[in-house]
Scaffold this motif. Structure first.
Motif, short mmCIF file in Angstrom:
data_model
loop_
_atom_site.label_atom_id
_atom_site.label_comp_id
_atom_site.label_asym_id
_atom_site.label_seq_id
_atom_site.Cartn_x
_atom_site.Cartn_y
_atom_site.Cartn_z
N SER A 162 -2.04 12.77 -1.28
CA SER A 162 -1.74 12.93 0.14
C SER A 162 -2.81 13.80 0.80
N GLN A 163 -2.70 13.96 2.10
CA GLN A 163 -3.63 14.81 2.83
C GLN A 163 -3.59 16.25 2.31
N GLU A 164 -2.43 16.67 1.79
CA GLU A 164 -2.29 18.03 1.25
C GLU A 164 -2.67 18.11 -0.22
N GLY A 165 -3.22 17.04 -0.78
CA GLY A 165 -3.64 17.06 -2.17
C GLY A 165 -2.52 16.93 -3.18
N ARG A 166 -1.39 16.37 -2.77
CA ARG A 166 -0.26 16.15 -3.69
C ARG A 166 -0.33 14.73 -4.24
N LEU A 167 0.02 14.57 -5.50
CA LEU A 167 -0.02 13.25 -6.13
C LEU A 167 0.92 12.31 -5.39
N GLU A 168 0.42 11.17 -4.96
CA GLU A 168 1.28 10.19 -4.28
C GLU A 168 2.02 9.37 -5.33
N ILE A 169 3.34 9.40 -5.24
CA ILE A 169 4.17 8.72 -6.22
C ILE A 169 5.09 7.71 -5.53
N ALA A 170 5.58 6.77 -6.33
CA ALA A 170 6.58 5.81 -5.87
C ALA A 170 7.96 6.46 -6.00
N PRO A 171 9.00 5.84 -5.46
CA PRO A 171 10.36 6.38 -5.62
C PRO A 171 10.79 6.51 -7.08
N THR A 172 10.11 5.81 -8.00
CA THR A 172 10.40 5.95 -9.42
C THR A 172 9.74 7.20 -10.01
N LEU A 173 9.05 7.98 -9.16
CA LEU A 173 8.35 9.21 -9.54
C LEU A 173 7.09 8.95 -10.36
N GLN A 174 6.61 7.70 -10.36
CA GLN A 174 5.37 7.34 -11.02
C GLN A 174 4.23 7.27 -10.01
N SER A 175 3.02 7.64 -10.44
CA SER A 175 1.86 7.49 -9.58
C SER A 175 1.79 6.07 -9.05
N ILE A 176 1.43 5.93 -7.78
CA ILE A 176 1.35 4.59 -7.20
C ILE A 176 0.20 3.78 -7.80
N ALA A 177 -0.68 4.44 -8.57
CA ALA A 177 -1.82 3.74 -9.17
C ALA A 177 -1.81 3.75 -10.69
N ASP A 178 -0.95 4.55 -11.32
CA ASP A 178 -0.93 4.64 -12.78
C ASP A 178 0.50 4.93 -13.23
N PRO A 179 1.23 3.90 -13.67
CA PRO A 179 2.65 4.09 -14.01
C PRO A 179 2.88 4.95 -15.25
#
Length: 377
Positions: free
Chosen positions: A258-275
């Motif tokens: 995110s803009q604040e440098g937080r890992l962007e995750i899906a609702p499953t709590l997995q990275s949106i780019a690396d499950p």
């Protein structure tokens, strides 16, 4: 043939991972072998201002993570994750070791925003890491003993953390019998609580010797700090409560943040780019349901995180976590009272602080008992 267990590294010992640790036997039964990489002690942020004000002793907010891991049968590396080689699924630890993983869960907290590069200057204390606040308490107490009067304290940041830290420092100074000399610097008019609640809290702080100014601290010099408009303030101690961002280790993963440098995750709590990489707490944010860094979300996400880590071994479909849209916040105002608010409802007084103490002590004491500690207080 029995399948090799999934090697899961739990990086960090935040609210969510402390809950997962206690369920390590379930993970192993599902074919997931957890390993913990985190410092040996956890300091609970909800009690930090109580400790800063002198109302609580430092040990009251600490949990023995090493003992908790040992009781759960989890291998513990008493180090922090400093980097990751995702192509080879290896982590760099602060003690120089490398740690292999099949799946990684991150619960490593946040750091204080420092847009003007002040954090490393003399007599400047960011609100994170929490250990620095204990040093600040000692410094203020030493000044009071030597000078017999309040140091000039400036707290930069007009959010709830800035208000709470300013109130805690006022309480620490009041406990010595001195009149607080505290400036709280807000970049804009605070809107994080109902207007009347903020008005009452400001009135209380002003009566106790805190002055609230509009501005932004941009520089620090011997005995003073400077605001963006050129004003200078006497300053023996500068506290940065200027917001939070994800730690550098999150940015270094090469994953969407995110803009604040937080890992962007899906609702499953997995990275949106690396499950294979999970995130919880301050270091991560659900892209489609952003929420501010607050301990309540790590606590509420923990059961979903556990279920989805179990799915690494048993193949179940992962659950989705939907963070609440409103939540209870309680500020410790350092004088035996608190400010509680949720949505448009609020309460100011001793009852609010009593509720906060009950919630915080209950959370920490459950962890301390789980670690095998015999509680004396």
């Amino acid at each position: 043939m029995r399948r090799r267990p999934v090697r899961l590294v739990l990086a960090g010992a935040g609210h969510a991972h402390l809950s997962v640790l206690q369920k390590a036997s379930l993970l192993r039964a599902a074919g997931v072998e957890p390993v913990l990489a985190a410092p040996g002690l956890f300091s609970y942020s909800g009690m930090a201002t109580g400790v800063l004000s002198g109302a609580l002793e430092p040990q009251r907010m600490r949990v023995d993570v090493a003992a908790l891991a040992a009781r759960a049968g989890v291998t513990h590396f008493a180090a922090e994750v400093t980097g990751a080689d995702r192509s080879n699924r290896r982590l760099h630890l602060s003690d120089g070791r490398m740690l292999a993983y099949d799946a990684l869960s991150l619960n490593i907290g946040s750091r204080t925003l420092d847009p003007h590069g002040l954090a490393d200057l003399d007599a400047v204390w960011p609100v994170k890491p929490l250990a620095r606040l204990l040093d600040l308490r000692d410094r203020v107490q030493a000044h009071l003993r030597m000078q017999g009067q309040s140091p000039a304290v400036v707290v930069a940041g007009g959010g709830p953390t800035g208000f709470e830290v300013a109130a805690a420092l006022a309480g620490l100074i009041e406990r010595s019998g001195a009149r607080p000399f505290v400036h709280l610097i807000c970049r804009s008019t605070p809107t994080w609580a109902p207007p009347r609640a903020l008005e009452r809290t400001l009135e209380k702080l002003r009566r106790r010797g805190a002055e609230i100014l509009m501005g932004e601290v941009v520089a620090r010099g011997p005995g003073h700090c400077r605001l963006a408009d050129g004003r200078t303030l006497s300053c023996d101690a500068l506290v940065l409560a200027t917001g939070l961002e994800g730690p550098q280790e999150i940015r270094d993963l090469g994953l969407p943040v995110s803009q604040e440098g937080r890992l962007e995750i899906a609702p499953t709590l997995q990275s949106i780019a690396d499950p294979t990489i999970f995130g919880a707490g301050d270091c991560a944010v659900i892209r489609e349901a952003p929420r501010p860094p607050a301990g309540v979300f790590g606590v509420r996400a923990a059961p979903v995180l556990l279920d989805n880590l179990l799915s690494l071994g048993d193949g179940r479909a992962p659950r989705r976590y939907a963070p609440q849209k409103t939540w209870l916040s309680i500020l410790d105002l350092g004088d035996g009272t608190g400010l509680a608010f949720r949505g448009g409802a609020w309460s100011l007084g001793r009852g609010a602080l009593a509720l906060k103490r009950r919630i915080d002590h209950g959370f920490v004491d459950r962890l301390r008992r789980a670690s095998g500690e015999v509680l004396q207080d």
